[in-house]
Scaffold this motif. Structure first.
Motif, PDB file in Angstrom:
ATOM      1  N   SER A 134       2.210   6.143 -19.065  1.00 52.77           N
ATOM      2  CA  SER A 134       2.863   5.242 -18.126  1.00 52.77           C
ATOM      3  C   SER A 134       1.828   4.481 -17.303  1.00 52.77           C
ATOM      4  N   PHE A 135       0.790   5.187 -16.863  1.00 56.40           N
ATOM      5  CA  PHE A 135      -0.264   4.530 -16.096  1.00 56.40           C
ATOM      6  C   PHE A 135      -1.007   3.524 -16.964  1.00 56.40           C
ATOM      7  N   ALA A 136      -1.218   3.843 -18.227  1.00 54.49           N
ATOM      8  CA  ALA A 136      -1.904   2.925 -19.137  1.00 54.49           C
ATOM      9  C   ALA A 136      -1.128   1.620 -19.279  1.00 54.49           C
ATOM     10  N   GLY A 137       0.200   1.705 -19.347  1.00 53.58           N
ATOM     11  CA  GLY A 137       1.012   0.491 -19.432  1.00 53.58           C
ATOM     12  C   GLY A 137       0.907  -0.337 -18.175  1.00 53.58           C
ATOM     13  N   TRP A 138       0.974   0.339 -17.024  1.00 50.71           N
ATOM     14  CA  TRP A 138       0.823  -0.374 -15.748  1.00 50.71           C
ATOM     15  C   TRP A 138      -0.542  -1.032 -15.659  1.00 50.71           C
ATOM     16  N   LEU A 139      -1.595  -0.315 -16.057  1.00 51.37           N
ATOM     17  CA  LEU A 139      -2.952  -0.837 -15.959  1.00 51.37           C
ATOM     18  C   LEU A 139      -3.144  -2.058 -16.849  1.00 51.37           C
ATOM     19  N   SER A 140      -2.556  -2.049 -18.031  1.00 56.80           N
ATOM     20  CA  SER A 140      -2.655  -3.204 -18.926  1.00 56.80           C
ATOM     21  C   SER A 140      -2.061  -4.454 -18.279  1.00 56.80           C
ATOM     22  N   VAL A 141      -0.921  -4.295 -17.629  1.00 54.89           N
ATOM     23  CA  VAL A 141      -0.286  -5.426 -16.949  1.00 54.89           C
ATOM     24  C   VAL A 141      -1.138  -5.906 -15.781  1.00 54.89           C
ATOM     25  N   TRP A 190       2.366  11.459 -14.089  1.00 50.13           N
ATOM     26  CA  TRP A 190       2.705  12.712 -14.775  1.00 50.13           C
ATOM     27  C   TRP A 190       3.980  12.519 -15.596  1.00 50.13           C
ATOM     28  N   SER A 191       4.036  11.448 -16.346  1.00 51.09           N
ATOM     29  CA  SER A 191       5.267  11.105 -17.065  1.00 51.09           C
ATOM     30  C   SER A 191       5.588  12.088 -18.188  1.00 51.09           C
ATOM     31  N   GLU A 192       4.578  12.821 -18.646  1.00 45.20           N
ATOM     32  CA  GLU A 192       4.806  13.747 -19.757  1.00 45.20           C
ATOM     33  C   GLU A 192       5.001  15.192 -19.279  1.00 45.20           C
ATOM     34  N   SER A 193       5.032  15.413 -17.973  1.00 43.99           N
ATOM     35  CA  SER A 193       5.226  16.753 -17.422  1.00 43.99           C
ATOM     36  C   SER A 193       6.659  16.917 -16.935  1.00 43.99           C
ATOM     37  N   ASP A 194       7.108  18.172 -16.872  1.00 40.16           N
ATOM     38  CA  ASP A 194       8.431  18.410 -16.299  1.00 40.16           C
ATOM     39  C   ASP A 194       8.370  18.117 -14.801  1.00 40.16           C
ATOM     40  N   GLU A 195       9.523  17.857 -14.219  1.00 42.55           N
ATOM     41  CA  GLU A 195       9.576  17.372 -12.842  1.00 42.55           C
ATOM     42  C   GLU A 195       8.953  18.352 -11.860  1.00 42.55           C
ATOM     43  N   LYS A 196       9.208  19.625 -12.013  1.00 42.96           N
ATOM     44  CA  LYS A 196       8.668  20.614 -11.067  1.00 42.96           C
ATOM     45  C   LYS A 196       7.139  20.615 -11.104  1.00 42.96           C
ATOM     46  N   HIS A 197       6.582  20.624 -12.304  1.00 41.94           N
ATOM     47  CA  HIS A 197       5.117  20.634 -12.434  1.00 41.94           C
ATOM     48  C   HIS A 197       4.524  19.330 -11.916  1.00 41.94           C
ATOM     49  N   ALA A 198       5.179  18.219 -12.218  1.00 41.04           N
ATOM     50  CA  ALA A 198       4.680  16.909 -11.798  1.00 41.04           C
ATOM     51  C   ALA A 198       4.652  16.791 -10.279  1.00 41.04           C
ATOM     52  N   ARG A 199       5.725  17.242  -9.628  1.00 31.45           N
ATOM     53  CA  ARG A 199       5.763  17.152  -8.165  1.00 31.45           C
ATOM     54  C   ARG A 199       4.725  18.077  -7.533  1.00 31.45           C
ATOM     55  N   GLY A 200       4.505  19.227  -8.146  1.00 32.07           N
ATOM     56  CA  GLY A 200       3.473  20.115  -7.647  1.00 32.07           C
ATOM     57  C   GLY A 200       2.087  19.505  -7.803  1.00 32.07           C
ATOM     58  N   SER A 201       1.857  18.824  -8.910  1.00 34.52           N
ATOM     59  CA  SER A 201       0.562  18.166  -9.128  1.00 34.52           C
ATOM     60  C   SER A 201       0.346  17.053  -8.112  1.00 34.52           C
ATOM     61  N   LEU A 202       1.394  16.293  -7.817  1.00 41.36           N
ATOM     62  CA  LEU A 202       1.266  15.238  -6.808  1.00 41.36           C
ATOM     63  C   LEU A 202       0.951  15.842  -5.443  1.00 41.36           C
ATOM     64  N   ARG A 203       1.596  16.951  -5.102  1.00 40.75           N
ATOM     65  CA  ARG A 203       1.298  17.592  -3.821  1.00 40.75           C
ATOM     66  C   ARG A 203      -0.167  18.008  -3.735  1.00 40.75           C
ATOM     67  N   GLY A 232       0.799  -1.216   0.000  1.00 41.26           N
ATOM     68  CA  GLY A 232       0.000   0.000   0.000  1.00 41.26           C
ATOM     69  C   GLY A 232       0.831   1.265   0.000  1.00 41.26           C
ATOM     70  N   SER A 233       2.103   1.155  -0.359  1.00 42.03           N
ATOM     71  CA  SER A 233       3.002   2.302  -0.268  1.00 42.03           C
ATOM     72  C   SER A 233       3.930   2.347  -1.471  1.00 42.03           C
ATOM     73  N   ASP A 234       4.238   3.572  -1.906  1.00 45.46           N
ATOM     74  CA  ASP A 234       5.247   3.726  -2.946  1.00 45.46           C
ATOM     75  C   ASP A 234       5.844   5.125  -2.843  1.00 45.46           C
ATOM     76  N   SER A 235       6.935   5.309  -3.539  1.00 44.74           N
ATOM     77  CA  SER A 235       7.656   6.574  -3.440  1.00 44.74           C
ATOM     78  C   SER A 235       6.961   7.662  -4.247  1.00 44.74           C
ATOM     79  N   ARG A 236       7.155   8.891  -3.809  1.00 45.05           N
ATOM     80  CA  ARG A 236       6.637  10.021  -4.566  1.00 45.05           C
ATOM     81  C   ARG A 236       7.232  10.037  -5.975  1.00 45.05           C
ATOM     82  N   GLU A 237       8.495   9.676  -6.076  1.00 43.35           N
ATOM     83  CA  GLU A 237       9.155   9.655  -7.377  1.00 43.35           C
ATOM     84  C   GLU A 237       8.460   8.681  -8.331  1.00 43.35           C
ATOM     85  N   ARG A 238       8.119   7.497  -7.829  1.00 46.39           N
ATOM     86  CA  ARG A 238       7.445   6.512  -8.658  1.00 46.39           C
ATOM     87  C   ARG A 238       6.047   7.003  -9.050  1.00 46.39           C
ATOM     88  N   LEU A 239       5.331   7.609  -8.129  1.00 45.85           N
ATOM     89  CA  LEU A 239       3.986   8.105  -8.425  1.00 45.85           C
ATOM     90  C   LEU A 239       4.022   9.228  -9.457  1.00 45.85           C
TER      91      LEU A 239
END
Length: 259
Positions: free
Chosen positions: A152-159, A67-80, A55-62
């Motif tokens: 990236s999520f679509a690939g994970w979901l397919s698996v 947000w694989s197509e966003s720049d890192e700053k925007h992606a981390r802000g979206s996760l927050r 039930g746990s994973d890293s912020r980096e992995r999430l």
């Protein structure tokens, strides 16, 4: 990463306050009602965490997953923002199973229910989950509508869907092998397998025999025709020889007594 196979013991003893629905459009439920959650990525994150044993994973992995197509700053802000929204929802409900720190996001498996775990736990022979009997290719409905959230999520979901399909099929087949012939459980297990995979010939033969011995020859022949059609239309092949021999015996009234 492993799919959660069984609900935790604590969740089995007392209903969790929160339920995560993942079969169909994902939703967060509380006391039987769906909570209004407008952010699909929040629901996707919940489903992702719920399907992991820890039930746990890293912020980096999430961030990389959603947000694989966003720049890192925007992606981390979206996760927050997502984490803040979820903390507000769970806080208002008094739910204590959601935790975060600088590096990880965690959903305590003992504090929620997931419909996927309920289905996986009810594969017969004592009980078969109703969704296995009423839904065609149930695994394909896992987090329906979330395929376009992120590549990236679509690939994970397919698996995850393939993994769930394999698990359900293996569980149903194991139960079918143990099921007594000619009973209701045998019929339901066979039907559930055919809902999961309409080309499953072992299940088709068991169902044909069950129906024919019960006097429903027409039903048995209908099962065979459905199998014939799907194999021909989708795979350009016909049923295997044991299945063809069985339908011939049914038509001739030569079905043997169960062994």
């Amino acid at each position: 990463m492993n799919v959660l196979l069984h609900p935790p013991a604590a969740a089995a003893e007392a209903p969790a306050r929160l339920t995560i629905r993942m079969l169909g459009a994902p939703a967060l439920m509380h006391d039987g009602r769906s909570l209004r959650v407008v952010n699909r990525k929040l629901l996707c994150m919940l489903g992702y965490l719920a399907l992991d044993e820890s039930g746990s994973d890293s912020r980096e992995r999430l961030v990389g997953l959603l947000w694989s197509e966003s720049d890192e700053k925007h992606a981390r802000g979206s996760l927050r923002q997502v984490v803040t929204a979820l903390r507000r929802i769970t806080g208002e409900l008094g739910f204590e199973g959601f935790e975060t720190d600088r590096s990880h996001v965690t959903l305590d498996p003992a504090c929620f229910r997931a419909d996927v775990a309920d289905v996986r736990a009810q594969l017969g022979p004592e009980r078969i989950h109703p969704l296995l009997l009423t839904t065609e290719d149930l695994p394909s409905t896992l987090m329906a509508g979330c395929e376009d959230v992120d590549p990236s999520f679509a690939g994970w979901l397919s698996v995850r869907r393939m993994t769930l399909r394999d698990q359900l099929q293996q569980g149903l087949l194991a139960s079918l092998e143990q099921a007594a012939p000619d009973g209701r459980i045998e019929r339901e297990l066979a039907r559930a397998l055919l809902r999961l995979d309409p080309t499953q010939e072992l299940a088709a033969r068991r169902l044909m025999e069950n129906l024919a011995r019960g006097g429903d020859v027409s039903g048995a022949l209908t099962v065979y025709k459905s199998l014939w059609d799907v194999l021909g239309d989708e795979h350009d092949m016909e049923p295997a020889e044991p299945t063809r021999d069985l339908v011939a015996r049914i038509k001739n009234g030569e079905l043997p007594e169960p062994g």
